[in-house]
Design a protein around this motif. Structure first.
Motif, PDB file in Angstrom:
ATOM      1  N   ILE A   1     182.468 -40.838  15.861  1.00 47.44           N
ATOM      2  CA  ILE A   1     183.178 -39.889  14.754  1.00 47.44           C
ATOM      3  C   ILE A   1     183.269 -38.924  14.897  1.00 47.44           C
ATOM      4  O   ILE A   1     184.971 -38.176  14.804  1.00 47.44           O
TER       5      ILE A   1
ATOM      6  N   GLY B   1     186.728 -36.182  16.211  1.00 46.87           N
ATOM      7  CA  GLY B   1     187.301 -35.628  14.791  1.00 46.87           C
ATOM      8  C   GLY B   1     187.369 -34.843  15.826  1.00 46.87           C
ATOM      9  O   GLY B   1     188.372 -33.267  15.047  1.00 46.87           O
ATOM     10  N   GLU B   2     186.944 -34.379  16.355  1.00 51.60           N
ATOM     11  CA  GLU B   2     186.528 -33.139  17.133  1.00 51.60           C
ATOM     12  C   GLU B   2     188.274 -32.922  18.601  1.00 51.60           C
ATOM     13  O   GLU B   2     188.770 -32.204  17.939  1.00 51.60           O
TER      14      GLU B   2
ATOM     15  N   THR C   1     190.906 -31.814  16.152  1.00 49.25           N
ATOM     16  CA  THR C   1     190.865 -31.049  15.146  1.00 49.25           C
ATOM     17  C   THR C   1     191.537 -30.139  16.877  1.00 49.25           C
ATOM     18  O   THR C   1     192.423 -29.004  16.369  1.00 49.25           O
TER      19      THR C   1
END
Length: 149
Positions: A132, A136-137, A140
């Motif tokens: 996760i 998410g990285e 981004t």
């Protein structure tokens, strides 16, 4: 006018990592499911199947984690994100828990419970949280670089 050259983030190692990295996680989720079923039914088939799954999960975890080790700690670019480091350590925790779980599953029948269930939960939780954070990285990174060639 000269076009700027951006280094490619693709390499053979990243392709192999992206191909093989989900496989151990799937095996470990299967171990958790089989451990929960075994705890509820006491049918030895589920414990034996979980023992095989944890073994195969550990075998398939070797190559992606060696690639992860090389990328995070021995890369030429020397720039590693915080998410990559956290994912690396969470995978280490998950693999160590899975290794201990493999030894627990070598016990006779009902001696696996409750240790096997808790170790399976720890393995899946650590590797899941790492995935996760890494996902998410990536999102981004893509959002920050949106519109740039």
């Amino acid at each position: 006018m000269k076009a700027e050259q951006h280094p490619s983030r693709f390499s053979l190692t990243s392709a192999v990592f992206n191909l093989l990295d989900p496989i151990p996680f799937g095996f470990f989720v299967g171990v958790l499911i089989f451990d929960v079923i075994y705890a509820n039914t006491a049918n030895v088939l589920w414990m034996k199947s979980a023992a095989w799954l944890v073994t195969f999960g550990l075998l398939f975890a070797i190559i992606p984690q060696l690639i992860n080790l090389a990328v995070v700690w021995f890369s030429k670019r020397r720039i590693r994100s915080r998410g990559q480091v956290i994912n690396f350590w969470l995978n280490v925790v998950g693999i160590v828990a899975a290794l201990v779980n493999a030894f627990v599953h070598s016990r006779d029948a009902y001696a696996v419970i409750p240790d096997g269930v808790w170790l399976s939960i720890l393995t899946v939780a650590a590797m899941g949280i790492g995935r996760i954070i890494l996902a998410g990285e990536v999102v981004t990174y893509k959002e920050l670089n949106h519109g740039q060639a």
